[in-house]
Design a protein around this motif. Structure first.
Motif, PDB file in Angstrom:
ATOM      1  N   LEU A  64      61.988 -27.046 -42.794  1.00  0.00           N
ATOM      2  CA  LEU A  64      61.206 -26.459 -43.883  1.00  0.00           C
ATOM      3  C   LEU A  64      59.782 -26.961 -43.724  1.00  0.00           C
ATOM      4  O   LEU A  64      59.586 -28.142 -43.452  1.00  0.00           O
ATOM      5  CB  LEU A  64      61.743 -26.947 -45.225  1.00  0.00           C
ATOM      6  N   GLU A  68      57.391 -24.705 -48.088  1.00  0.00           N
ATOM      7  CA  GLU A  68      58.783 -24.375 -48.410  1.00  0.00           C
ATOM      8  C   GLU A  68      59.472 -25.546 -49.089  1.00  0.00           C
ATOM      9  O   GLU A  68      60.233 -25.373 -50.035  1.00  0.00           O
ATOM     10  CB  GLU A  68      59.536 -24.012 -47.125  1.00  0.00           C
ATOM     11  N   THR A  69      59.188 -26.749 -48.585  1.00  0.00           N
ATOM     12  CA  THR A  69      59.793 -27.940 -49.177  1.00  0.00           C
ATOM     13  C   THR A  69      59.414 -28.037 -50.650  1.00  0.00           C
ATOM     14  O   THR A  69      60.243 -28.292 -51.506  1.00  0.00           O
ATOM     15  CB  THR A  69      59.299 -29.209 -48.449  1.00  0.00           C
ATOM     16  N   TYR A  70      58.132 -27.814 -50.910  1.00  0.00           N
ATOM     17  CA  TYR A  70      57.642 -27.931 -52.283  1.00  0.00           C
ATOM     18  C   TYR A  70      58.191 -26.804 -53.162  1.00  0.00           C
ATOM     19  O   TYR A  70      58.665 -27.035 -54.267  1.00  0.00           O
ATOM     20  CB  TYR A  70      56.114 -27.909 -52.283  1.00  0.00           C
ATOM     21  N   LEU A  72      60.871 -25.004 -52.823  1.00  0.00           N
ATOM     22  CA  LEU A  72      62.304 -25.159 -53.098  1.00  0.00           C
ATOM     23  C   LEU A  72      62.529 -26.221 -54.174  1.00  0.00           C
ATOM     24  O   LEU A  72      63.342 -26.055 -55.072  1.00  0.00           O
ATOM     25  CB  LEU A  72      63.034 -25.512 -51.798  1.00  0.00           C
ATOM     26  N   TRP A  73      61.767 -27.286 -54.075  1.00  0.00           N
ATOM     27  CA  TRP A  73      61.909 -28.350 -55.065  1.00  0.00           C
ATOM     28  C   TRP A  73      61.507 -27.865 -56.456  1.00  0.00           C
ATOM     29  O   TRP A  73      62.139 -28.175 -57.454  1.00  0.00           O
ATOM     30  CB  TRP A  73      61.086 -29.572 -54.657  1.00  0.00           C
ATOM     31  N   ARG A  75      61.727 -24.875 -57.528  1.00  0.00           N
ATOM     32  CA  ARG A  75      62.814 -24.018 -58.017  1.00  0.00           C
ATOM     33  C   ARG A  75      63.949 -24.858 -58.591  1.00  0.00           C
ATOM     34  O   ARG A  75      64.526 -24.522 -59.623  1.00  0.00           O
ATOM     35  CB  ARG A  75      63.348 -23.162 -56.866  1.00  0.00           C
ATOM     36  N   ILE A  76      64.277 -25.944 -57.892  1.00  0.00           N
ATOM     37  CA  ILE A  76      65.366 -26.801 -58.374  1.00  0.00           C
ATOM     38  C   ILE A  76      65.014 -27.383 -59.739  1.00  0.00           C
ATOM     39  O   ILE A  76      65.814 -27.360 -60.670  1.00  0.00           O
ATOM     40  CB  ILE A  76      65.648 -27.942 -57.366  1.00  0.00           C
ATOM     41  N   GLU A  79      65.160 -24.651 -62.459  1.00  0.00           N
ATOM     42  CA  GLU A  79      66.556 -24.335 -62.743  1.00  0.00           C
ATOM     43  C   GLU A  79      67.183 -25.427 -63.605  1.00  0.00           C
ATOM     44  O   GLU A  79      67.872 -25.161 -64.574  1.00  0.00           O
ATOM     45  CB  GLU A  79      67.303 -24.204 -61.413  1.00  0.00           C
ATOM     46  N   LEU A 123      57.980 -34.728 -56.376  1.00  0.00           N
ATOM     47  CA  LEU A 123      58.462 -34.609 -55.011  1.00  0.00           C
ATOM     48  C   LEU A 123      58.009 -35.801 -54.177  1.00  0.00           C
ATOM     49  O   LEU A 123      57.206 -35.669 -53.302  1.00  0.00           O
ATOM     50  CB  LEU A 123      57.926 -33.322 -54.394  1.00  0.00           C
TER      51      LEU A 123
ATOM     52  N   SER B  26      64.252 -36.681 -56.446  1.00  0.00           N
ATOM     53  CA  SER B  26      63.262 -36.088 -55.561  1.00  0.00           C
ATOM     54  C   SER B  26      63.267 -36.795 -54.214  1.00  0.00           C
ATOM     55  O   SER B  26      63.085 -36.183 -53.170  1.00  0.00           O
ATOM     56  CB  SER B  26      61.878 -36.175 -56.183  1.00  0.00           C
ATOM     57  N   TYR B  29      66.241 -35.659 -52.374  1.00  0.00           N
ATOM     58  CA  TYR B  29      65.931 -34.317 -51.876  1.00  0.00           C
ATOM     59  C   TYR B  29      65.081 -34.384 -50.614  1.00  0.00           C
ATOM     60  O   TYR B  29      65.393 -33.747 -49.606  1.00  0.00           O
ATOM     61  CB  TYR B  29      65.204 -33.522 -52.964  1.00  0.00           C
ATOM     62  N   ASN B  34      65.629 -31.367 -44.944  1.00  0.00           N
ATOM     63  CA  ASN B  34      65.572 -30.777 -43.613  1.00  0.00           C
ATOM     64  C   ASN B  34      66.925 -30.728 -42.910  1.00  0.00           C
ATOM     65  O   ASN B  34      67.259 -29.731 -42.290  1.00  0.00           O
ATOM     66  CB  ASN B  34      64.548 -31.496 -42.737  1.00  0.00           C
ATOM     67  N   PHE B  37      68.876 -27.971 -44.538  1.00  0.00           N
ATOM     68  CA  PHE B  37      68.375 -26.655 -44.161  1.00  0.00           C
ATOM     69  C   PHE B  37      68.840 -26.296 -42.748  1.00  0.00           C
ATOM     70  O   PHE B  37      69.325 -25.195 -42.506  1.00  0.00           O
ATOM     71  CB  PHE B  37      66.849 -26.638 -44.240  1.00  0.00           C
ATOM     72  N   LYS B  51      68.328 -21.415 -48.505  1.00  0.00           N
ATOM     73  CA  LYS B  51      67.522 -22.079 -49.535  1.00  0.00           C
ATOM     74  C   LYS B  51      68.165 -21.951 -50.914  1.00  0.00           C
ATOM     75  O   LYS B  51      68.208 -22.912 -51.673  1.00  0.00           O
ATOM     76  CB  LYS B  51      66.111 -21.477 -49.573  1.00  0.00           C
ATOM     77  N   GLN B  55      69.346 -25.037 -53.302  1.00  0.00           N
ATOM     78  CA  GLN B  55      68.957 -25.127 -54.710  1.00  0.00           C
ATOM     79  C   GLN B  55      70.187 -25.336 -55.588  1.00  0.00           C
ATOM     80  O   GLN B  55      70.229 -26.226 -56.431  1.00  0.00           O
ATOM     81  CB  GLN B  55      68.232 -23.846 -55.111  1.00  0.00           C
ATOM     82  N   CYS B  59      71.231 -28.439 -58.056  1.00  0.00           N
ATOM     83  CA  CYS B  59      71.428 -28.196 -59.487  1.00  0.00           C
ATOM     84  C   CYS B  59      72.813 -28.624 -59.926  1.00  0.00           C
ATOM     85  O   CYS B  59      72.981 -29.224 -60.985  1.00  0.00           O
ATOM     86  CB  CYS B  59      71.193 -26.728 -59.810  1.00  0.00           C
TER      87      CYS B  59
END
Lengths: 399, 211
Positions: A64, A68-70, A72-73, A75-76, A79, A123, B26, B29, B34, B37, B51, B55, B59
């Motif tokens: 990523l 993309e890393t940011y 996706l985070w 989004r998590i 959510e 993050l 975080s 994460y 990586n 992924f 992705k 997620q 969650c």
């Protein structure tokens, strides 16, 4: 080491220590296996064969990029917030029924809840690893430790080479994607980094910077936890963006300081030269975004918990002097000044009485001295005294 | 990065997360995004799906925190959850192309970058043998090899992810290693040396003490 003497290539590949040396070597593995090869030269052929098989089996990895890393985070996080809110609403439904019951009985009942609070994180390591080594984490996950008190890191323009305190390190950059590097500076250390585009970043104690080794995307983006002073290389085609907690700083080519330590619960930006746009999202239900255009010598502060922002004109040198080993204060709360001293020397300072923290402090502190000397200088301007405890903590007493 | 020290770091993070400290998530994460992924992309080309699944994994980690124990291996837990999620998604959407079961799903294991090019320098016969050997691997064998040589997992962890016992997962990998080794390990030492050299060109100075 004895057991390896009769090992075949296959045995080596079955061995956890050998495999670790090939996949993710640390200092221990490197030392051990180099030593082993030197002492047992007749094993070289088997080890080579094992390495060849390993290389055939080891395939390229999808990664990523920073964005993309940011993304996706984010989004998590979003959510997670939504799901707590639904739980809260469900809870409220029952609470409402209960409340009705209570009311009909003539009893009022109070409760306080914070639906917004529970899931907030950033993050990065929000708690800087105090006492640990300063280090860079490269895109492939390997770590390079920065042994010096004040480290210097610089990247070549293609990002493949970086020089750390005069040692050259090569890193692969085969793919089109951004390779993410990360520098972690614990309390008590500092670092200066020259990024591949020529931007200079002074990273203060207890801070982290996440950035790509080469900027291949349309914008140059980095992420900051803690405090850094940026001297951004001009490139109008590729804006430079710093992401810090709740705020983005959009830059064209300029010098500024951002302080965003998680424990301070506020973000402070001071612009020395050039032009920056700050984007931050407000609190409340709508979460609308605000954009602020800053001018030189302006200071902008955002309170993370309330979302309140304020700005004023200041003497910039007082805010950026830390990079030269000085702290300058102009009517700053003692508690904030002590916080900076704590970070700089990686010590703990406690207040005997919280009211002491409200004294205003003005003046210059030379941070090259010992913490004791710094506290003595502070003692001259505000009516305090200090003691050092047996565990190394300092306690500030009122006079 | 999995030294003993990091393992204890990892444990500390996990414990703090289980105790309700969301701040460390975080970090968890960042440490694993990586590898997750990449592992996910081995099951499907649909990167957005991967992705979405990552997620969902994080969650549900927050939702089910109270059911988890301190002795859990985070990395393994995340890899396993992601795999389960992706396969169930693939079952939903790709059912017309291929019937997937929990034990039968495709797994992508390709040569490393430039490997094709490098193998071109090799004599035709040997190259063909290597390519054949790679292609004859079963999907489960590929996954086991991936987990071992890309993710650096231990055999016990691999067995857990593949739902196999320790012996079977070890045997899966062992057979694959033997096959390749036999091709490389021929009496003709020259080829062996040569192959080694070309494969080793790009790597770290592993043999820096060599004369």
């Amino acid at each position: 080491m004895e057991k390896y003497r009769d090992y075949t290539a296959v045995d080596f590949l079955n061995d956890e220590s050998f495999l670790k040396w090939l996949t993710n070597p640390g200092q221990t593995e490197n030392d051990f296996w180099h030593d082993f090869i030197q002492k047992h030269p007749y094993k070289k052929a088997e080890i080579k064969e094992a390495t060849v098989v390993f290389k055939l089996f080891h395939s390229n990895e999808e990664k990523l990029d920073l964005n993309e890393t940011y993304e996706l985070w984010t989004r998590i996080q979003r959510e997670a917030k939504v799901s707590t809110r639904t739980v809260f609403l469900k809870f409220m439904k029952y609470a409402a029924i209960l409340l009705l019951v209570f009311l009909s009985g003539g009893v009022t009942y109070y409760f306080i809840q914070h639906p917004e609070k529970p899931y907030y994180f950033e993050l990065a390591e929000t708690v800087p690893p105090a006492g640990k080594e300063a280090r860079i984490i490269l895109a492939d996950g390997s770590e390079v430790s920065l042994e010096k008190q004040i480290s210097e890191i610089s990247y070549s323009t293609n990002g493949r080479q970086l020089i750390v305190n005069n040692d050259t390190i090569n890193q692969q950059s085969g793919t089109q994607k951004e390779q993410i590097n990360k520098v972690i500076i614990p309390y008590g250390k500092k670092s200066m980094i020259v990024l591949s585009d020529g931007t200079k970043v002074w990273l203060n104690a207890g801070s982290q910077l996440i950035y790509p080794s080469v900027f291949v995307n349309k914008t140059r983006q980095v992420m900051l936890i803690g405090e850094a002073y940026f001297d951004v290389a001009k490139n109008p085609d590729k804006p430079f963006i710093v992401r810090a907690s709740d705020m983005y700083v959009h830059v064209v080519g300029t010098r500024f300081d951002i302080s965003a330590y998680p424990e301070d619960k506020m973000i402070q930006t001071v612009l020395e030269e050039g032009k920056v746009n700050l984007t931050y999202s407000g609190k409340g239900i709508l979460k609308e975004e605000y954009v602020v255009e800053m001018v030189p010598n302006q200071k902008f502060e955002l309170d993370i918990s309330t979302g309140q922002a304020k700005s004023q004109m200041v003497d910039v040198s007082k805010y950026v002097s830390w990079k030269d080993g000085m702290l300058e204060f102009d009517k700053v709360d003692l508690i904030r000044a002590l916080k900076q001293v704590e970070r700089y020397y990686n010590i703990r300072i406690r207040l005997a009485n919280p009211m002491i923290g409200l004294y205003k402090l003005s003046g210059k502190l030379d941070l090259k001295d010992e913490p004791e000397e710094v506290l003595n200088v502070i003692k001259l301007t505000v009516p305090i005294d200090w003691q050092k405890k047996s565990n190394g903590d300092f306690v500030i007493l009122g006079k | 990065m999995h030294t003993v020290e990091n393992k204890s770091d990892e444990r500390l993070l996990w414990t703090r997360f289980l105790k309700g400290d969301n701040q460390v998530l975080s970090l968890i994460y960042l440490q694993h995004s990586n590898s997750l992924f990449d592992y996910g992309c081995r099951f499907t080309n649909d990167k957005d799906l991967v992705k979405d699944c990552i997620q969902e994994v994080f969650c549900s980690l927050m939702r089910t925190r109270h059911n988890l124990s301190e002795t859990d291996n985070i990395r393994l837990y995340l890899l396993k959850s992601l795999k389960r999620k992706i396969i169930s998604e693939l079952k939903k959407h790709n059912s017309q192309t291929r019937i997937l079961t929990d034990q039968d799903y495709p797994f992508d294991l390709h040569w490393s970058e430039n490997m094709d090019e490098q193998l071109n320098d090799l004599d035709e016969e040997k190259r063909q043998l290597l390519t054949d050997a790679m292609q004859s691997l079963t999907e489960r064998q590929k996954e086991a090899i991936y987990l071992r040589f890309n993710r650096g997992l231990e055999y016990e962890e691999i067995s857990f992810l593949l739902n196999l016992n320790y012996q079977s997962s070890r045997a899966l990998i062992h057979r694959a290693i033997e096959k390749l080794r036999q091709i490389i390990h021929v009496p003709n030492k020259k080829i062996n040396q040569y192959l080694f050299c070309i494969l080793h060109k790009r790597s770290e100075p592993v043999f820096e003490h060599e004369n």
